[in-house]
Write a protein that holds these residues in place. Structure first.
Motif, PDB file in Angstrom:
ATOM      1  N   LEU A 260     -72.258 -82.249  -3.895  1.00 33.62           N
ATOM      2  CA  LEU A 260     -72.973 -82.562  -4.949  1.00 33.62           C
ATOM      3  C   LEU A 260     -74.364 -81.729  -4.933  1.00 33.62           C
ATOM      4  O   LEU A 260     -74.887 -81.260  -3.789  1.00 33.62           O
ATOM      5  CB  LEU A 260     -73.603 -83.914  -4.601  1.00 33.62           C
ATOM      6  N   GLN A 273     -80.140 -86.142  -7.994  1.00 34.98           N
ATOM      7  CA  GLN A 273     -80.336 -86.884  -9.341  1.00 34.98           C
ATOM      8  C   GLN A 273     -81.847 -87.135  -9.487  1.00 34.98           C
ATOM      9  O   GLN A 273     -82.137 -88.255  -9.927  1.00 34.98           O
ATOM     10  CB  GLN A 273     -79.437 -87.844  -9.651  1.00 34.98           C
ATOM     11  N   TRP A 303     -76.745 -94.462  -6.045  1.00 31.65           N
ATOM     12  CA  TRP A 303     -76.541 -93.689  -7.398  1.00 31.65           C
ATOM     13  C   TRP A 303     -75.418 -94.158  -8.135  1.00 31.65           C
ATOM     14  O   TRP A 303     -74.220 -94.618  -7.400  1.00 31.65           O
ATOM     15  CB  TRP A 303     -76.100 -92.162  -6.869  1.00 31.65           C
ATOM     16  N   ALA A 305     -72.228 -94.484 -10.430  1.00 31.92           N
ATOM     17  CA  ALA A 305     -70.994 -93.577 -10.701  1.00 31.92           C
ATOM     18  C   ALA A 305     -70.090 -94.546 -11.498  1.00 31.92           C
ATOM     19  O   ALA A 305     -70.473 -95.788 -11.548  1.00 31.92           O
ATOM     20  CB  ALA A 305     -70.584 -93.087  -9.497  1.00 31.92           C
ATOM     21  N   ARG A 322     -66.928 -90.585 -10.928  1.00 38.08           N
ATOM     22  CA  ARG A 322     -67.694 -89.341 -11.446  1.00 38.08           C
ATOM     23  C   ARG A 322     -69.258 -89.885 -11.160  1.00 38.08           C
ATOM     24  O   ARG A 322     -69.718 -90.905 -11.941  1.00 38.08           O
ATOM     25  CB  ARG A 322     -67.433 -89.242 -12.981  1.00 38.08           C
ATOM     26  N   LEU A 323     -70.021 -89.001 -10.668  1.00 35.33           N
ATOM     27  CA  LEU A 323     -71.306 -89.227 -10.393  1.00 35.33           C
ATOM     28  C   LEU A 323     -72.129 -88.237 -11.135  1.00 35.33           C
ATOM     29  O   LEU A 323     -72.057 -87.155 -10.876  1.00 35.33           O
ATOM     30  CB  LEU A 323     -71.680 -89.104  -8.781  1.00 35.33           C
ATOM     31  N   ASP A 324     -72.690 -88.644 -12.006  1.00 35.95           N
ATOM     32  CA  ASP A 324     -73.298 -87.786 -13.238  1.00 35.95           C
ATOM     33  C   ASP A 324     -72.075 -86.854 -13.734  1.00 35.95           C
ATOM     34  O   ASP A 324     -71.129 -87.418 -14.342  1.00 35.95           O
ATOM     35  CB  ASP A 324     -74.385 -87.126 -12.623  1.00 35.95           C
ATOM     36  N   THR A 325     -72.100 -85.696 -13.424  1.00 31.35           N
ATOM     37  CA  THR A 325     -70.931 -84.812 -14.118  1.00 31.35           C
ATOM     38  C   THR A 325     -70.137 -84.427 -12.897  1.00 31.35           C
ATOM     39  O   THR A 325     -68.994 -83.954 -13.054  1.00 31.35           O
ATOM     40  CB  THR A 325     -71.410 -83.478 -14.627  1.00 31.35           C
ATOM     41  N   THR A 326     -70.431 -84.888 -11.541  1.00 31.10           N
ATOM     42  CA  THR A 326     -69.575 -84.336 -10.399  1.00 31.10           C
ATOM     43  C   THR A 326     -68.733 -85.547 -10.152  1.00 31.10           C
ATOM     44  O   THR A 326     -68.805 -86.465  -9.864  1.00 31.10           O
ATOM     45  CB  THR A 326     -70.676 -84.168  -9.064  1.00 31.10           C
TER      46      THR A 326
END
Lengths: 371, 271
Positions: A260, A273, A303, A305, A322-326
C-alpha cells in the motif's frame, strides 16, 4: 571452514550477467534452500558448485579446499538432477553402485572380466554391494534393485537418484528442483524423505527450488535469490516475517503480500490515505506499507474498502478488495460471509506491518506511543 | 484387409528387389548349357549344384578370400568405431574452441567421394612399401566422417544431465564415452556397423588398386579373379562363386535383422 563456502561468484553468459557477487556459507549438517523465480541464476549457481560450469570470478571452497577449478568428480559433491539423470542401461543396483565403483576400484579393477581376476576385486565388489543394499533398504528400493530406470515410476526414479547421490556420503549434497517432476501428493511425502536423508548423511545440503512451500518447510535456512543476487539469507521465519527487501517480501508468501502506498510526515508518523497508522519511522516522504493477507482484517472502523470477489478455501475465505485504487487481499473467517460489491472497513495490527523505502529497502518502524 | 494389401505391396516390392539375387541362386544351380536357353525357368531341369559349387571350391581359395574379407572389414570397423565414437562425443557434448570449425570440416569430408583421394593414397602406400597388405586395405578407411557425423547426431540426443551425473560420479571423459555414452548408443553403433561392413565387403575399387594376386584378395576381388582367370564362360560356376561370397553378409543380416531395423528407425536414417 568445513562445509560449503561460496565467495564472490560472478558468471555471465554473453552479455547477460546471471550471477553477481554471490556469497553463501553452508556448514555441514545444514539444509539451505536456494529459492528464486525461474531464470534468477539459482541453477547456474548449483552447477558451478558441482563443477559443471566454471565461474568468471570468485571461489568455491569445499571442506576447506579451494575447488573452483577442480573436476566435478574430485570435489566430494553429489547431485540430484531435476530429470534424475539415471544411467538408462544400468539396473537400479548398478546405478547406485557407480559412484562407489569409480571411487573405490582402481581403473584396472574396473575393466570388465579381467578386473575381476585381480586379487581383492571380488571382496571390494561385495563391500560395494553391501553398501548399496544398506542405502536402498530404507528408501524402499530393495525389491526394485534389478529393474532398469525405464521400468520405474517417477517417484521410484527419484529415490534411486537420491540413493545414488548419498551412497558415498558426500561432503556437499546438491539438489536441483528434485520434486518438480512429481505429482502434488508425492511431492509432499518426498519432501519429508529428502529431509530425513539429509539428516542421516549430515552433508552440507544446497537445495534449489522455485517453490516457496518446499523452501519454507524443508530448509534450516533459506537463501532468496533474485536477479542473480542472494538478497537475503535467513531461517524460514525470518524470511517470511522479517524480509529485508521489498522484492523478498513480495516474492515470499501466497497470496502475495499487500503493498500500500503510504506517507511519512515530518514527525515520522506513517499515514495511509492521510489517516495515521500508529507506526512511526525514521524516514520521511513516500514509502510502501506491506501487510500480509493474514495481518489485515475486516473491522468496524479503519480504512474503507470495497469487496471485489471472494474465494472460499474451506478454512478461510480470501477476500479480494479495493482500498482506494489498490487491490488488496486478506484472509477472513468463513463465518462472516462477504459478497462482491459490499463495502468493508479494514484494519491491521501495526506490529505485523512492514515498511519499505522507495529504494525497496526495509525501514525501521515502531509503534507510536499512545498517550 | 488393410494388412493383406500392405503385405501384398511389400511382398511384391521385396520380390522385385530380390529378383536378381534369386536369379543368381537359380543360375548357380543350373548346368551351363541350361543358362543359355531361350525360355527362362527359375527351377533348373537338372540340378548342377555339386558341379558348380564343387568347381568353385576346388579352383578358388574361397576360405582365403572370405578370411581376407573378415579381417579387412573387422579391422576397418574396429578402428572406425574407435575413432568415430570419441570424435562424435567430443563434437556433440564437449565445449572447446573451434568445435564448429571441426564439425564443418567433418561435413565437408562427407562431400568428398572415396574415389577422389585414391590416387594420392596409392602413391603414399606405394612409397611406404605397404601395397599388398592388410594395412593398405584397412588404413584408408579407418576414419569414417559418416560415422563421426552419425554418432555426433545420435549423442546430441542424449541428455546433458547424464554426462554431468557421470562426471560428478567420478568418471573421466574416456570412461564416460565407453561406459555411459556407448551403451546408450547401441542402435546407432549397430546401424553404422552394418553400413560399414556391407560397404567394405562389397567394395571392389580400393582392393583392386592396392592388391594383386590372391594373398590379400577380398571376396569381391576373388569373384573378379575367378571370372577372368578360371571360369571363362562358365557362368553357372561364377554365379555359385557369387552366392558363396555374399552368403556371409546375408547370414549376418538375418541374425542382426531386428537390431538393424531398430537402429535405422531410431537414428532417423530411413528415407
Amino acid at each position: 571452514m568445513r562445509g560449503l563456502l561460496l565467495d564472490g561468484l560472478d558468471k555471465s553468459f554473453g552479455a547477460t550477467r546471471v550471477l553477481r557477487n554471490v556469497r553463501l556459507a553452508v556448514p555441514p549438517g545444514e539444509f539451505v534452500a536456494l529459492l528464486g523465480p525461474s531464470g534468477c541464476g539459482k541453477s547456474t549457481l548449483l552447477r558451478i558448485v558441482a563443477g559443471i560450469e566454471a565461474p568468471d570470478a570468485g571461489r568455491v571452497t569445499i571442506d576447506g579446499r579451494d575447488v573452483t577449478r577442480a573436476h566435478p568428480g574430485a570435489r566430494d559433491v553429489a547431485m540430484v538432477f531435476q530429470n534424475y539423470a539415471l544411467y538408462p542401461h544400468l539396473t537400479v543396483r548398478q546405478n547406485i553402485a557407480v559412484p562407489l565403483m569409480m571411487r573405490r576400484l582402481s581403473a584396472w579393477r574396473r575393466v570388465p572380466v579381467l578386473g575381476g581376476l585381480l586379487p581383492g576385486t571380488a571382496a571390494q565388489r561385495r563391500d560395494i554391494q553391501a553398501d548399496v543394499t544398506r542405502i536402498a533398504e530404507p528408501l524402499g528400493l530393495a525389491p526394485l534393485l534389478d529393474r532398469r530406470p525405464a521400468q520405474l515410476s517417477g517417484g521410484q526414479r527419484q529415490r534411486v537418484a537420491l540413493a545414488r547421490a548419498v551412497v558415498r556420503s558426500p561432503h556437499v549434497f546438491l539438489l536441483d528442483e528434485p520434486l518438480s517432476n512429481l505429482d502434488a501428493a508425492l511431492r509432499v511425502t518426498t519432501r519429508r524423505e529428502i529431509v530425513d536423508i539429509h539428516r542421516r548423511v549430515g552433508a552440507a545440503t544446497l537445495y534449489v527450488t522455485h517453490d516457496q512451500a518446499e523452501a519454507l518447510t524443508m530448509a534450516d535456512r533459506v537463501a532468496v535469490m533474485l536477479g542473480g543476487e542472494i538478497v537475503q539469507v535467513g531461517t524460514p521465519t525470518e524470511i517470511y516475517e522479517n524480509p529485508v527487501d521489498l522484492r523478498v517480501a513480495s516474492f515470499i508468501g501466497s497470496p502475495r503480500i499487500n503493498l500500500l502506498p503510504a506517507h511519512a510526515g515530518e514527525d515520522g508518523a506513517v499515514r495511509l490515505q492521510g489517516v495515521a497508522t500508529g507506526l512511526v519511522t525514521t524516514a520521511r516522504g513516500k514509502l510502501t506499507l506491506a501487510i500480509r493477507p493474514e495481518a489485515l482484517e475486516p473491522a468496524h472502523s479503519g480504512w474503507p474498502a470495497l469487496v471485489e470477489h471472494t474465494e472460499y478455501l474451506g478454512e478461510t475465505t480470501l477476500l479480494h478488495a479495493r482500498l482506494d485504487t489498490t487491490a488488496v487481499v486478506l484472509r477472513a473467517p468463513v463465518s462472516q460471509g462477504f459478497a462482491p460489491g459490499q463495502p468493508v472497513m479494514l484494519r491491521f495490527d501495526p506490529a505485523r506491518a512492514l515498511l519499505f523505502g522507495e529504494d525497496g529497502h526495509r525501514l525501521p518502524a515502531h509503534e507510536a506511543q499512545h498517550a | 484387409m488393410g494388412n493383406a494389401a500392405r503385405l501384398a505391396v511389400l511382398g511384391l516390392l521385396a520380390l522385385l528387389f530380390m529378383a536378381p539375387y534369386i536369379w543368381m541362386i537359380s543360375a548357380s544351380l543350373k548346368p551351363t548349357d541350361e543358362l543359355f536357353r531361350a525360355h527362362m525357368a527359375l527351377i533348373p531341369e537338372r540340378f548342377a549344384a555339386i558341379e558348380n559349387y564343387g568347381r568353385v571350391l576346388r579352383e578358388v581359395p574361397v576360405a582365403q578370400y572370405l578370411w581376407n574379407g573378415v579381417v579387412m572389414c573387422g579391422g576397418i570397423l574396429v578402428f572406425q568405431l574407435l575413432f568415430a565414437i570419441p570424435a562424435g562425443y567430443a563434437l556433440a557434448k564437449l565445449r572447446f574452441a573451434g568445435r564448429d570449425w571441426v564439425f564443418g570440416a567433418v561435413m565437408l569430408g562427407l562431400l568428398v567421394p572415396a574415389h577422389v583421394p585414391a590416387l594420392p593414397l596409392y602413391v603414399a602406400f606405394s612409397g611406404m612399401g605397404l601395397l599388398n597388405s592388410f594395412a593398405a586395405l584397412i588404413i584408408p578407411s579407418t576414419i569414417s566422417v559418416f560415422g563421426i557425423f552419425l554418432f555426433r547426431q545420435f549423442f546430441k540426443s542424449l541428455p546433458d544431465e547424464l554426462i554431468h551425473a557421470a562426471r560428478i560420479d567420478g568418471m573421466g571423459e574416456a570412461a564416460i564415452v565407453w561406459r555411459v555414452v556407448l551403451p546408450n548408443a547401441w542402435p546407432a553403433a549397430t546401424a553404422f556397423a552394418i553400413f560399414s561392413v556391407v560397404a567394405h565387403w562389397n567394395d571392389l575399387f580400393w582392393p583392386l588398386i592396392v592388391t594383386t594376386g590372391q594373398a590379400y584378395a577380398t571376396p569381391a576381388l576373388g569373384v573378379l579373379h575367378f571370372r577372368t582367370e578360371e571360369a571363362g564362360d562358365d557362368f553357372a560356376a561364377l554365379m555359385a562363386a557369387c552366392v558363396i561370397m555374399t552368403a556371409p553378409l546375408v547370414l549376418a543380416f538375418l541374425l542382426a535383422q531386428r537390431r538393424f531395423v531398430e537402429g535405422i528407425a531410431t537414428t532417423g536414417l530411413k528415407g
